[in-house]
Write a protein that holds these residues in place. Sequence first.
Motif, PDB file in Angstrom:
ATOM      1  N   LEU A 268      39.397  24.295 -28.523  1.00 30.92           N
ATOM      2  CA  LEU A 268      39.293  25.019 -29.793  1.00 30.92           C
ATOM      3  C   LEU A 268      39.873  26.428 -29.681  1.00 30.92           C
ATOM      4  O   LEU A 268      40.581  26.894 -30.584  1.00 30.92           O
ATOM      5  N   VAL A 269      39.580  27.113 -28.578  1.00 35.53           N
ATOM      6  CA  VAL A 269      40.107  28.463 -28.402  1.00 35.53           C
ATOM      7  C   VAL A 269      41.620  28.435 -28.270  1.00 35.53           C
ATOM      8  O   VAL A 269      42.328  29.245 -28.883  1.00 35.53           O
ATOM      9  N   LYS A 270      42.137  27.494 -27.505  1.00 37.91           N
ATOM     10  CA  LYS A 270      43.582  27.392 -27.321  1.00 37.91           C
ATOM     11  C   LYS A 270      44.282  27.082 -28.648  1.00 37.91           C
ATOM     12  O   LYS A 270      45.422  27.486 -28.868  1.00 37.91           O
ATOM     13  N   ALA A 271      43.554  26.390 -29.544  1.00 39.44           N
ATOM     14  CA  ALA A 271      44.126  26.051 -30.847  1.00 39.44           C
ATOM     15  C   ALA A 271      44.063  27.213 -31.827  1.00 39.44           C
ATOM     16  O   ALA A 271      44.671  27.153 -32.901  1.00 39.44           O
ATOM     17  N   GLY A 272      43.294  28.261 -31.475  1.00 38.20           N
ATOM     18  CA  GLY A 272      43.241  29.437 -32.338  1.00 38.20           C
ATOM     19  C   GLY A 272      41.898  29.744 -32.949  1.00 38.20           C
ATOM     20  O   GLY A 272      41.789  30.644 -33.804  1.00 38.20           O
ATOM     21  N   ALA A 273      40.835  29.037 -32.548  1.00 32.74           N
ATOM     22  CA  ALA A 273      39.496  29.348 -33.066  1.00 32.74           C
ATOM     23  C   ALA A 273      39.097  30.760 -32.653  1.00 32.74           C
ATOM     24  O   ALA A 273      39.418  31.217 -31.559  1.00 32.74           O
ATOM     25  N   ASN A 274      38.409  31.446 -33.545  1.00 37.38           N
ATOM     26  CA  ASN A 274      37.956  32.813 -33.270  1.00 37.38           C
ATOM     27  C   ASN A 274      36.749  32.747 -32.346  1.00 37.38           C
ATOM     28  O   ASN A 274      35.686  32.272 -32.729  1.00 37.38           O
ATOM     29  N   ILE A 275      36.916  33.255 -31.135  1.00 37.61           N
ATOM     30  CA  ILE A 275      35.892  33.119 -30.105  1.00 37.61           C
ATOM     31  C   ILE A 275      34.725  34.095 -30.288  1.00 37.61           C
ATOM     32  O   ILE A 275      33.656  33.897 -29.711  1.00 37.61           O
ATOM     33  N   ASP A 276      34.898  35.112 -31.125  1.00 38.23           N
ATOM     34  CA  ASP A 276      33.907  36.189 -31.216  1.00 38.23           C
ATOM     35  C   ASP A 276      33.114  36.210 -32.518  1.00 38.23           C
ATOM     36  O   ASP A 276      32.378  37.163 -32.769  1.00 38.23           O
ATOM     37  N   LEU A 277      33.230  35.179 -33.351  1.00 37.23           N
ATOM     38  CA  LEU A 277      32.491  35.181 -34.611  1.00 37.23           C
ATOM     39  C   LEU A 277      30.987  35.118 -34.373  1.00 37.23           C
ATOM     40  O   LEU A 277      30.515  34.590 -33.369  1.00 37.23           O
ATOM     41  N   LEU A 278      30.222  35.653 -35.337  1.00 35.98           N
ATOM     42  CA  LEU A 278      28.762  35.587 -35.325  1.00 35.98           C
ATOM     43  C   LEU A 278      28.302  34.530 -36.319  1.00 35.98           C
ATOM     44  O   LEU A 278      28.880  34.394 -37.402  1.00 35.98           O
ATOM     45  N   GLU A 279      27.239  33.776 -35.950  1.00 33.08           N
ATOM     46  CA  GLU A 279      26.658  32.843 -36.911  1.00 33.08           C
ATOM     47  C   GLU A 279      25.598  33.559 -37.742  1.00 33.08           C
ATOM     48  O   GLU A 279      25.461  34.795 -37.635  1.00 33.08           O
ATOM     49  N   ASP A 280      24.883  32.823 -38.592  1.00 34.52           N
ATOM     50  CA  ASP A 280      23.995  33.468 -39.565  1.00 34.52           C
ATOM     51  C   ASP A 280      22.904  34.318 -38.920  1.00 34.52           C
ATOM     52  O   ASP A 280      22.459  35.302 -39.509  1.00 34.52           O
ATOM     53  N   ASP A 281      22.443  33.942 -37.728  1.00 33.87           N
ATOM     54  CA  ASP A 281      21.436  34.729 -37.023  1.00 33.87           C
ATOM     55  C   ASP A 281      22.063  35.812 -36.150  1.00 33.87           C
ATOM     56  O   ASP A 281      21.382  36.439 -35.339  1.00 33.87           O
ATOM     57  N   ARG A 282      23.381  35.992 -36.306  1.00 31.97           N
ATOM     58  CA  ARG A 282      24.149  37.042 -35.639  1.00 31.97           C
ATOM     59  C   ARG A 282      24.267  36.838 -34.128  1.00 31.97           C
ATOM     60  O   ARG A 282      24.254  37.787 -33.364  1.00 31.97           O
ATOM     61  N   TYR A 283      24.394  35.588 -33.736  1.00 28.81           N
ATOM     62  CA  TYR A 283      24.694  35.276 -32.342  1.00 28.81           C
ATOM     63  C   TYR A 283      26.152  34.854 -32.213  1.00 28.81           C
ATOM     64  O   TYR A 283      26.657  34.101 -33.054  1.00 28.81           O
ATOM     65  N   ASP A 284      26.819  35.343 -31.170  1.00 28.41           N
ATOM     66  CA  ASP A 284      28.157  34.865 -30.849  1.00 28.41           C
ATOM     67  C   ASP A 284      28.053  33.842 -29.728  1.00 28.41           C
ATOM     68  O   ASP A 284      26.974  33.584 -29.190  1.00 28.41           O
ATOM     69  N   ALA A 285      29.194  33.235 -29.385  1.00 29.69           N
ATOM     70  CA  ALA A 285      29.180  32.195 -28.352  1.00 29.69           C
ATOM     71  C   ALA A 285      28.697  32.745 -27.017  1.00 29.69           C
ATOM     72  O   ALA A 285      27.971  32.062 -26.271  1.00 29.69           O
ATOM     73  N   VAL A 286      29.083  33.980 -26.687  1.00 30.49           N
ATOM     74  CA  VAL A 286      28.658  34.589 -25.423  1.00 30.49           C
ATOM     75  C   VAL A 286      27.132  34.702 -25.369  1.00 30.49           C
ATOM     76  O   VAL A 286      26.511  34.368 -24.353  1.00 30.49           O
TER      77      VAL A 286
END
Length: 232
Positions: free
Chosen positions: A88-106
Amino acid sequence: MNARGLWSAVLAAALGWSAAPGAAAQVPPLAAEVLAYEGLHRAAWHGDLPKLKSLIASGASLDARDTRGRTPLQVATYARQRDAVKLLVKAGANIDLLEDDRYDAVTIAAVADDAATLALLLQLGAKPGQTTSRYDGTALIAAAHLGHDEVVRRLVAAGAPLDHVNNLHWTAVIESIVLGDGGPRHQRTLAALIAGGANLQLADRQGLTPLQLAKARGYTAMVKQLEAARAK
């Protein structure tokens, strides 16, 4: 449960967190949500790489959201589908977005004690120090709270901000003490923060320093660590 344990449980419950080190601080996709997934979210959860590639080639939105604002990449992170994360990242997905509870993937990986997925995210360019959660914290603070020592070491090495103060007026060092159990993993967490150069004099909202907080809880080993580092 002793008085210290009861205090920690009450405080954690008030904050909406689990008092048990290693427990999740955010909500992974529930079974009903997973059953309802379609498209990229479904393929990401199951690590179905052929389906992911097909959907990506057909122009599917890489940063589509589920009902709680999770992207396919975040869903893959929850599911520990590292090949899907990479694709997904290699395809261009934004790796740093936050979800509704404000958590990112990291932060999702950090809270899950998933050092392998965290390492991959950081290798792929994810930011190690975004402000996340309702408490304006960081992945490092969340991991320190839970005693996820290997995760803490990786985040420190990646340059995560050591002295970020959340809206409870706590740093990673303070959370490793006030929301920890004083046991081996929290001791290793504190050691990693000390070795990384965290400021040991930053106090909580009541003016109590990490050393004072460790003494108040009877965490002898942590007191010794702090005193050896010349904390006051």
